[in-house]
Write a protein that holds these residues in place. Structure first.
Motif, PDB file in Angstrom:
ATOM      1  N   LEU A   5       1.226  20.159  34.853  1.00 22.97           N
ATOM      2  CA  LEU A   5       1.115  21.988  35.663  1.00 22.97           C
ATOM      3  C   LEU A   5       0.253  22.238  36.742  1.00 22.97           C
ATOM      4  CD1 LEU A   5       1.831  24.348  34.659  1.00 22.97           C
ATOM      5  CD2 LEU A   5       1.063  24.508  32.635  1.00 22.97           C
ATOM      6  N   ARG A   6      -1.306  21.959  36.739  1.00 27.05           N
ATOM      7  CA  ARG A   6      -1.798  22.272  38.346  1.00 27.05           C
ATOM      8  C   ARG A   6      -1.513  21.504  39.566  1.00 27.05           C
ATOM      9  NH1 ARG A   6      -7.711  21.539  38.548  1.00 27.05           N
ATOM     10  NH2 ARG A   6      -8.344  22.707  40.300  1.00 27.05           N
ATOM     11  N   GLN A   7      -0.977  20.436  39.182  1.00 30.80           N
ATOM     12  CA  GLN A   7      -0.531  19.324  40.891  1.00 30.80           C
ATOM     13  C   GLN A   7       0.923  20.538  40.279  1.00 30.80           C
ATOM     14  OE1 GLN A   7       2.589  17.343  41.432  1.00 30.80           O
ATOM     15  NE2 GLN A   7       2.050  17.232  43.664  1.00 30.80           N
ATOM     16  N   ILE A   8       2.330  20.961  39.771  1.00 33.37           N
ATOM     17  CA  ILE A   8       3.045  21.204  40.462  1.00 33.37           C
ATOM     18  C   ILE A   8       2.716  22.558  40.791  1.00 33.37           C
ATOM     19  CG2 ILE A   8       4.630  22.919  39.452  1.00 33.37           C
ATOM     20  CD1 ILE A   8       6.160  19.901  38.716  1.00 33.37           C
ATOM     21  N   LEU A   9       1.751  23.257  40.407  1.00 33.41           N
ATOM     22  CA  LEU A   9       1.733  24.370  41.160  1.00 33.41           C
ATOM     23  C   LEU A   9       1.204  24.696  42.524  1.00 33.41           C
ATOM     24  CD1 LEU A   9      -0.131  26.505  37.370  1.00 33.41           C
ATOM     25  CD2 LEU A   9       2.105  27.217  38.962  1.00 33.41           C
ATOM     26  N   GLU A  10      -0.095  23.728  42.853  1.00 35.70           N
ATOM     27  CA  GLU A  10      -0.544  23.717  43.505  1.00 35.70           C
ATOM     28  C   GLU A  10       0.037  23.520  45.081  1.00 35.70           C
ATOM     29  OE1 GLU A  10      -4.506  21.822  42.329  1.00 35.70           O
ATOM     30  OE2 GLU A  10      -5.314  23.135  42.275  1.00 35.70           O
ATOM     31  N   ALA A  11       1.310  22.500  44.314  1.00 37.61           N
ATOM     32  CA  ALA A  11       2.281  21.937  45.408  1.00 37.61           C
ATOM     33  C   ALA A  11       2.877  22.971  46.432  1.00 37.61           C
ATOM     34  CB  ALA A  11       2.816  20.987  44.723  1.00 37.61           C
ATOM     35  N   GLN A  12       3.446  24.084  45.616  1.00 43.04           N
ATOM     36  CA  GLN A  12       3.893  25.418  46.104  1.00 43.04           C
ATOM     37  C   GLN A  12       2.884  25.879  46.200  1.00 43.04           C
ATOM     38  OE1 GLN A  12       7.817  25.570  44.706  1.00 43.04           O
ATOM     39  NE2 GLN A  12       7.703  23.859  43.449  1.00 43.04           N
ATOM     40  N   GLY A  13       2.322  26.197  47.040  1.00 35.78           N
ATOM     41  CA  GLY A  13       1.072  26.959  46.875  1.00 35.78           C
ATOM     42  C   GLY A  13       0.154  27.682  46.215  1.00 35.78           C
ATOM     43  N   ALA A  14      -0.366  27.811  45.136  1.00 36.22           N
ATOM     44  CA  ALA A  14      -0.942  28.635  44.110  1.00 36.22           C
ATOM     45  C   ALA A  14      -2.015  28.070  44.616  1.00 36.22           C
ATOM     46  CB  ALA A  14       0.001  28.908  43.012  1.00 36.22           C
ATOM     47  N   VAL A  15      -3.112  29.179  44.736  1.00 37.70           N
ATOM     48  CA  VAL A  15      -4.536  29.214  44.137  1.00 37.70           C
ATOM     49  C   VAL A  15      -4.665  29.003  42.901  1.00 37.70           C
ATOM     50  CG1 VAL A  15      -6.543  30.154  44.907  1.00 37.70           C
ATOM     51  CG2 VAL A  15      -4.763  30.102  46.744  1.00 37.70           C
ATOM     52  N   VAL A  16      -4.949  27.518  42.294  1.00 38.30           N
ATOM     53  CA  VAL A  16      -5.555  27.362  40.693  1.00 38.30           C
ATOM     54  C   VAL A  16      -6.721  27.587  40.777  1.00 38.30           C
ATOM     55  CG1 VAL A  16      -4.803  26.417  38.905  1.00 38.30           C
ATOM     56  CG2 VAL A  16      -3.778  26.284  39.745  1.00 38.30           C
ATOM     57  N   THR A  17      -7.785  28.759  39.455  1.00 38.63           N
ATOM     58  CA  THR A  17      -8.625  28.063  39.260  1.00 38.63           C
ATOM     59  C   THR A  17      -8.984  28.565  37.362  1.00 38.63           C
ATOM     60  OG1 THR A  17      -8.910  29.513  40.721  1.00 38.63           O
ATOM     61  CG2 THR A  17     -10.757  29.746  38.748  1.00 38.63           C
ATOM     62  N   VAL A  18      -9.278  27.032  37.315  1.00 40.90           N
ATOM     63  CA  VAL A  18      -9.793  26.422  35.772  1.00 40.90           C
ATOM     64  C   VAL A  18     -10.933  27.152  35.449  1.00 40.90           C
ATOM     65  CG1 VAL A  18     -10.403  24.394  34.087  1.00 40.90           C
ATOM     66  CG2 VAL A  18      -8.690  24.301  36.511  1.00 40.90           C
ATOM     67  N   THR A  19     -10.735  28.289  34.178  1.00 40.31           N
ATOM     68  CA  THR A  19     -12.021  28.414  33.524  1.00 40.31           C
ATOM     69  C   THR A  19     -11.057  28.771  32.099  1.00 40.31           C
ATOM     70  OG1 THR A  19     -13.165  30.630  33.103  1.00 40.31           O
ATOM     71  CG2 THR A  19     -10.842  31.089  33.286  1.00 40.31           C
ATOM     72  N   ASP A  20     -12.469  29.496  30.933  1.00 42.38           N
ATOM     73  CA  ASP A  20     -12.492  29.667  29.138  1.00 42.38           C
ATOM     74  C   ASP A  20     -11.731  30.888  29.569  1.00 42.38           C
ATOM     75  OD1 ASP A  20     -14.359  31.272  28.776  1.00 42.38           O
ATOM     76  OD2 ASP A  20     -15.577  30.064  30.765  1.00 42.38           O
ATOM     77  N   PRO A  21     -10.912  30.855  28.331  1.00 43.17           N
ATOM     78  CA  PRO A  21     -10.199  31.687  28.116  1.00 43.17           C
ATOM     79  C   PRO A  21     -11.686  33.500  28.103  1.00 43.17           C
ATOM     80  CG  PRO A  21      -9.987  30.464  26.098  1.00 43.17           C
ATOM     81  CD  PRO A  21     -10.454  30.027  27.235  1.00 43.17           C
ATOM     82  N   GLU A  22     -12.433  32.778  27.819  1.00 40.78           N
ATOM     83  CA  GLU A  22     -14.027  34.221  27.833  1.00 40.78           C
ATOM     84  C   GLU A  22     -13.782  34.995  28.685  1.00 40.78           C
ATOM     85  OE1 GLU A  22     -13.873  31.453  26.003  1.00 40.78           O
ATOM     86  OE2 GLU A  22     -13.754  32.001  23.973  1.00 40.78           O
ATOM     87  N   THR A  23     -13.915  33.407  29.976  1.00 39.43           N
ATOM     88  CA  THR A  23     -14.334  34.266  30.923  1.00 39.43           C
ATOM     89  C   THR A  23     -13.306  34.405  31.668  1.00 39.43           C
ATOM     90  OG1 THR A  23     -15.912  32.133  31.525  1.00 39.43           O
ATOM     91  CG2 THR A  23     -15.268  32.994  33.446  1.00 39.43           C
ATOM     92  N   HIS A  24     -12.392  33.888  31.416  1.00 38.93           N
ATOM     93  CA  HIS A  24     -10.691  34.717  31.800  1.00 38.93           C
ATOM     94  C   HIS A  24     -11.111  36.327  31.272  1.00 38.93           C
ATOM     95  CE1 HIS A  24      -6.607  36.927  31.392  1.00 38.93           C
ATOM     96  NE2 HIS A  24      -6.571  35.893  32.177  1.00 38.93           N
TER      97      HIS A  24
END
Lengths: 288, 288
Positions: B131-150
């Protein structure tokens, strides 16, 4: 029609804008500023129209100084963001025609087309008619009102919204990891971050003046705090958020359609990755 | 790489966007919605990836329903604006791989290039990596975090800022002549009017959810009220506005430079008179 326009503070950003504006309308212009050989008193001798384009305290001081020297056929005006004090001082100190003016845009504005300008004339005069005609001929949206209505409206348009932006910055700074916040931003929140960045890039004294010196600023901020607390309770504690929003849709309704469409177009463009032109970047630095 | 993607709610606005997005990445897509012949259970049979693109209550319900049916090699994800409840429900109800996802933009977005996407993976998995690779390949800025921080961050990015906009609308409606306010607007205030218009054009239930159901929304609004009252006193009563702003410049400093430059460019364009294209006008109506 070709009145000679003298701008006191004519070498500043807004002063330069005003000189270009009146020159483009065919008026000879003269400038008096700290480092010019021409003084405000020279402008009184040589100009039909005197514009005070300096901070409000200096404008009040200058109105007292040059007001008594002006003739009834001359026009005295200003471009301060608050109108009550400067207009009453101009009125009390001169026999010249007096119009308070507030151009609701900054000196980076290329064209006055579609821009708002408020005029507060003391009474009908040929100077007022001339000024209004010059502004409207170039596409400005001129609104005539009294200084009290102007200042009360600016208590929301400027004092309240700038206070909101500063308070949001304070919350961000206290509550979140401010260095990573851009990665959590929606397009709408990017506008909020832009508003914070822009405000903090400009002169603190200007924003202090707009908030603290507006005679109704405190009342509008207090109203926001009271309404905000009510809305907080309605949404969070009483679970009435949907009802509140439906009622507000009925009250405020389809207003601001044009502004919404403008914003939607902006958000669409804003969705593209940022590629500021070198023009924009250099202008921003120069303004700040 | 060419996993089959099933979107539950795939005929809605965001669901359609997701199907176009994954199709453009070369993935076969299927849609289950109220009026499709395909059901969520069919998607479980036929897809490698299941996306819940429905309001949060329905997403929690669906996660409980289809979670137990999924295999460990499948991926279950969602696009809810709050992550704590949906991620813990997905985690508790399935042996499949689980990633919470929040695309921080709306379905009108033409390209994901430069757009923020938050991912909350339960644990590293090949589904998450894909999923991350698909998003980043098309130019999205992906940030990984936990649900509480989100959710805590969204309490400012969404709950607080939407509450601010609603409160500003309430103040306008009570205190000023709302029919003439556009004639008193600066370019910055036009953005505020656009935010009000946009919010009041959308679904009240969505905004109620973003404000009232965020577990930290109330705390952030309360923090704003407390900080706002402090700033009001500093500016209006103690005449310390300039000092406060200078200190905030030191604290927040040169952050948000890119957002500020974006805003300056927007304000320059916004200064032109509004001429919405028929495209924009029709899209806005369709979205609202």
């Amino acid at each position: 029609m070709k009145r000679t326009v003298g701008v006191i503070g004519g070498e500043g950003k807004m002063g330069s804008w005003l000189r270009r504006f009146f020159a483009s309308a065919g008026c000879p212009t003269l400038s008096a500023d700290r480092h010019t050989s021409i003084s405000p008193h020279d402008l009184v001798e040589r100009c039909d129209v005197l514009i005070l384009s300096v901070p409000i305290k200096a404008a009040v001081h200058l109105a007292r100084e040059i007001g008594p020297l002006l003739r009834p056929d001359q026009l005295l005006t200003d471009v301060c963001s608050l109108k009550r004090d400067i207009v009453s001082t101009m009125q009390g100190s001169t026999k010249a025609q007096v119009v308070g003016m507030h151009p609701l845009f900054g000196p980076a504005t290329a064209s006055i087309q579609g821009q708002n300008v408020i005029l507060c004339p003391i009474r009908p005069s040929d100077g007022f008619a001339w000024l209004r005609q010059i502004l409207e001929a170039q596409g400005a949206v001129v609104t005539v009102t009294d200084p009290e209505t102007h200042d009360r409206t600016m208590a929301v348009v400027q004092a309240l919204t700038h206070w909101m932006t500063i308070t949001l910055a304070a919350v961000l700074n206290r509550q979140l990891d401010i260095d990573s916040i851009e990665r959590f931003a929606t397009p709408v929140f990017r506008l909020q971050l832009g508003l914070i960045g822009r405000l903090l890039h400009q002169d603190p004294e200007l924003y202090d003046m707009l908030i603290a010196h507006n005679p109704e600023g405190d009342r509008m901020i207090e109203t926001f705090l009271v309404e905000g607390e009510k809305l907080r309770r309605a949404f969070v504690h009483r679970q009435e958020g949907t009802t509140v929003l439906t009622q507000m849709q009925a009250d405020v309704g389809q207003r601001f359609q044009a502004e919404m469409e403008r914003l939607e177009a902006i958000l669409d463009r804003g969705l593209a990755p940022l590629q500021p032109s070198s023009d924009t970047a250099s202008r921003v630095r120069e303004d700040s």
